[in-house]
Design an enzyme around this catalytic site. Structure first.
Site, PDB file in Angstrom:
ATOM      1  CG  ASP A  37      27.294 -22.275  50.103  1.00 17.66           C
ATOM      2  OD1 ASP A  37      27.736 -23.407  50.351  1.00 17.66           O
ATOM      3  OD2 ASP A  37      26.847 -21.509  50.969  1.00 17.66           O
ATOM      4  CD  GLU A  66      21.468 -21.681  68.222  1.00 14.93           C
ATOM      5  OE1 GLU A  66      20.863 -20.603  68.116  1.00 14.93           O
ATOM      6  OE2 GLU A  66      22.421 -21.857  68.994  1.00 14.93           O
ATOM      7  CG  PHE A 110      29.482 -22.775  66.468  1.00 15.63           C
ATOM      8  CD1 PHE A 110      29.557 -24.155  66.544  1.00 15.63           C
ATOM      9  CD2 PHE A 110      29.843 -22.158  65.288  1.00 15.63           C
ATOM     10  CE1 PHE A 110      29.978 -24.899  65.460  1.00 15.63           C
ATOM     11  CE2 PHE A 110      30.258 -22.889  64.202  1.00 15.63           C
ATOM     12  CZ  PHE A 110      30.330 -24.267  64.293  1.00 15.63           C
ATOM     13  CE  LYS A 145      23.038 -25.910  69.803  1.00 12.46           C
ATOM     14  NZ  LYS A 145      21.654 -25.550  69.446  1.00 12.46           N
ATOM     15  N   GLY A 203      30.146 -27.829  53.600  1.00 16.52           N
ATOM     16  CA  GLY A 203      30.888 -28.209  54.793  1.00 16.52           C
ATOM     17  C   GLY A 203      30.312 -29.417  55.496  1.00 16.52           C
ATOM     18  CG  ASP A 204      26.436 -30.545  54.881  1.00 16.12           C
ATOM     19  OD1 ASP A 204      26.435 -29.901  55.938  1.00 16.12           O
ATOM     20  OD2 ASP A 204      25.658 -30.331  53.936  1.00 16.12           O
TER      21      ASP A 204
END
Length: 626
Positions: free
Chosen positions: A102, A260, A347, A373, A510-511
């Site tokens: 990952d 955050e 989220f 957001k 996951g970008d």
């Protein structure tokens, strides 16, 4: 049984003298040969392992573990930590061929830092150096790009509505544009960060300050101690050293995710929107910048729906707020604000965004609004983002004929989309921020649906998701953020050595695709010598097949796969083998054709009798595809 040279000798184990009735056995008079004994021994004892071999293997494993623990190349001097072999399978390390890893938290430190942002079509924050190979640019183009996009410091956002020649000392007294103010409010309010008391005292803290902090019993009582005071100019009094997370003195921020925490810390340290705490009354923040919501005309227009977020953003972006009779109190006294939290849409992986329905403080009009957001793929969508269809349906010439408000919206959205690609190419994690001004009727109607879904027993999660989808529409995009997740020490060197050892590395992230490419180059998973093939969105199955075929042909042409080249057959095997292979190929083709013809005959003449019309049609289509 045994060997004896005297056939008259009876069984030795049952020799009872004259009373014995046992007949002497047929004794063998010759021994088996040596080769026969060898094969018999191997066959019977091959499954047995000597006990000494177990001891030898364990000793070898222990010695290898000791070598790992004493290896200086695996020693971490900063923490005085040697390598520790916690498993006895160290002998299998040489068998590793693939590593699946990952990115976040494994290759990176999972410590986020706010770097850049995009508001009103402008970038704030210094650029990050890129590891990916860059195309050559002409000097003229480079000069034009530098003039088009000059580097602006982050604090310049606080003077986004001021003239260009404003200095840093004037940032606190100048008004913000609507997008800039809402951008900072989303950063400081739309989150789940909790303010907790710091149990570890600061070494540089004075005794009076430490005693004062010990007297505070809760976050609410601590808020009463933060009395508004006028912010001093840097030239008169040096600013106190800011805490890394931006929390109040004696407290710490606890965030569910590092992203955050980075946003809240940047809002406090860079822009002066400090989170003080949260309780049943709402979220408490401390800010020094004047607000557009202090104007009664703005509040009245927002409540009755005559003044939308798009109009406010357009008028303030073009410095037209005074022309419409709006006045703003430009005092720079820090003030405490309490924003009431009406509902929170958490989220989730389907929506890829979170939102908070809040009500502004009474001194700011008590206006209900939705702060949201999320990922750009979930925010920049038709229906979710207000005006996103303008980018697809209008050209530059069409925009020039529109009003100043629409021009400002078009410029902001177009700039955000371009800046998101730039941020991703620098390896930064991006988020898009948006707001939605709601009327009292809309708020009450949606809150009733939200409470009904929250108290539901069956399908509660699905109902909450549905009501979140319902309210998260028509958002006005105020800006985008870019956060850096730094690599851990030694990651590029480690990956490079793994490649030299013949180990293949796969990294899952996951970008965005541009972010993944930049991270790949910075970690040396990708090198400039590699040929990069991007599988983009589209008809997945056919497009992936096409890309794989093109990549295979490219490797054949450059000579990486000589066995697939037809010339290799002529040079190595000769014409005889080539003829045999050609005959086999022709036979295979005719065999395939005959098989298809037989299947079609069997289906149309025999199998059709018991198949339904729908199944018959499906099988015919399958045969046609073959």
């Amino acid at each position: 049984a045994g060997i004896s040279t005297d056939p008259s000798v009876p069984w030795p184990y049952f020799n009872l003298g004259e009373a014995s009735s046992f007949v002497p056995p047929d004794w063998k008079t010759s021994t088996p040969n040596y080769l026969q004994n060898t094969f018999m021994f191997v066959t019977m004892l091959s499954n047995f392992v000597p006990l000494s071999l177990y001891v030898t293997v364990e000793l070898v494993t222990i010695i290898m573990m000791l070598f790992i623990g004493s290896d200086l190349d695996m020693y971490h001097a900063e923490t005085d930590t040697p390598a520790s072999a916690r498993s006895t399978i160290v002998t299998d390390l040489g068998l590793v061929e693939y590593i699946f890893s990952d990115k976040t938290g494994t290759l990176t430190c999972n410590v986020m830092e706010f770097k850049r942002c995009s508001v009103d079509g402008k970038i704030f924050g210094m650029s990050v150096s890129k590891a990916a190979p860059q195309p050559t640019i002409d000097e003229n183009e480079e000069i034009e790009d530098a003039e088009f996009e000059s580097a602006r410091p982050l604090k310049r956002l606080l003077a986004a509505g001021a003239p260009v020649d404003s200095t840093e000392d004037q940032y606190a007294s100048e008004k913000l544009t609507f997008n800039a103010e809402m951008f900072l409010r989303v950063m400081s309010i739309c989150h789940t960060v909790v303010v907790e008391k710091d149990q570890v005292p600061d070494d540089n803290q004075s005794p009076d300050e430490s005693n004062e902090i010990q007297k505070t019993e809760s976050n609410v009582s601590a808020l009463s101690m933060l009395t508004p005071i006028k912010r001093a100019k840097p030239k008169n009094k040096p600013r106190k050293k800011e805490k890394k997370d931006g929390s109040p003195e004696g407290f710490l921020y606890q965030a569910e995710s590092p992203d955050e925490g980075a946003l809240v810390a940047a809002a406090s340290n860079e822009f002066g929107f400090q989170l003080l705490g949260r309780d049943s009354s709402g979220v408490h923040i401390l800010c020094s910048c004047p607000s557009l919501l202090e104007d009664e005309n703005v509040i009245e227009g927002m409540k009755n729906g005559t003044l939308t977020a798009k109009e406010l953003a357009g008028k303030t972006a073009t410095n037209g707020i005074e022309e419409n009779g709006f006045t703003v109190d430009e005092s720079c006294f820090p003030r405490k604000e309490t924003w009431t939290i009406l509902a929170v849409n958490k989220f989730d992986s389907d929506r890829k965004r979170m939102s908070v329905l809040v009500r502004s403080p009474p001194e700011l009009g008590s206006v209900p609004m939705l702060l949201c957001k999320g990922a750009d793929s979930a925010m920049m969508l038709d229906g979710v983002c207000e005006g996103i269809n303008m980018l697809e349906g209008l050209g530059t010439s069409d925009v020039e004929s529109e009003s100043e408000v629409q021009k400002a919206e078009f410029s902001s959205l177009l700039g955000i989309q371009a800046h998101l690609g730039e941020f991703a190419s620098e390896g930064l994690r991006t988020l898009v921020l948006g707001v939605k001004i709601m009327t009292e009727e809309e708020t009450e109607e949606w809150l009733a649906k939200f409470k009904e879904a929250a108290t539901s027993i069956e399908n509660r999660v699905k109902k909450l998701t549905d009501v979140a989808y319902e309210v998260e529409t028509g958002l006005h995009i105020v800006g985008a953020t870019a956060i850096e997740d730094k690599l851990q020490d030694g990651v590029p060197e480690t990956i490079s050595k793994l490649g030299k050892a013949g180990i293949k590395l796969w990294v899952l992230t996951g970008d965005k695709r541009e972010t993944a490419i930049e991270i790949g180059y910075s970690t040396k998973v990708l090198t400039p010598k590699m040929h990069l093939t991007e599988v983009v969105d589209g008809p997945a199955q056919q497009q992936v097949k096409t890309l794989i075929a093109m990549e295979l042909m490219r490797h054949i042409k450059i000579g990486n796969l000589p066995s697939y080249q037809s010339s290799a057959l002529d040079q190595s095997e000769g014409s005889t083998l080539k003829s045999i292979l050609r005959c086999c190929s022709v036979l295979g083709i005719w065999s395939r054709r005959f098989s298809l013809l037989w299947n079609r005959f069997y289906l149309t003449q025999v199998k059709k009798m018991w198949l339904s019309k729908e199944n018959y049609r499906f099988e015919m289509e399958d045969l046609d595809e073959q």
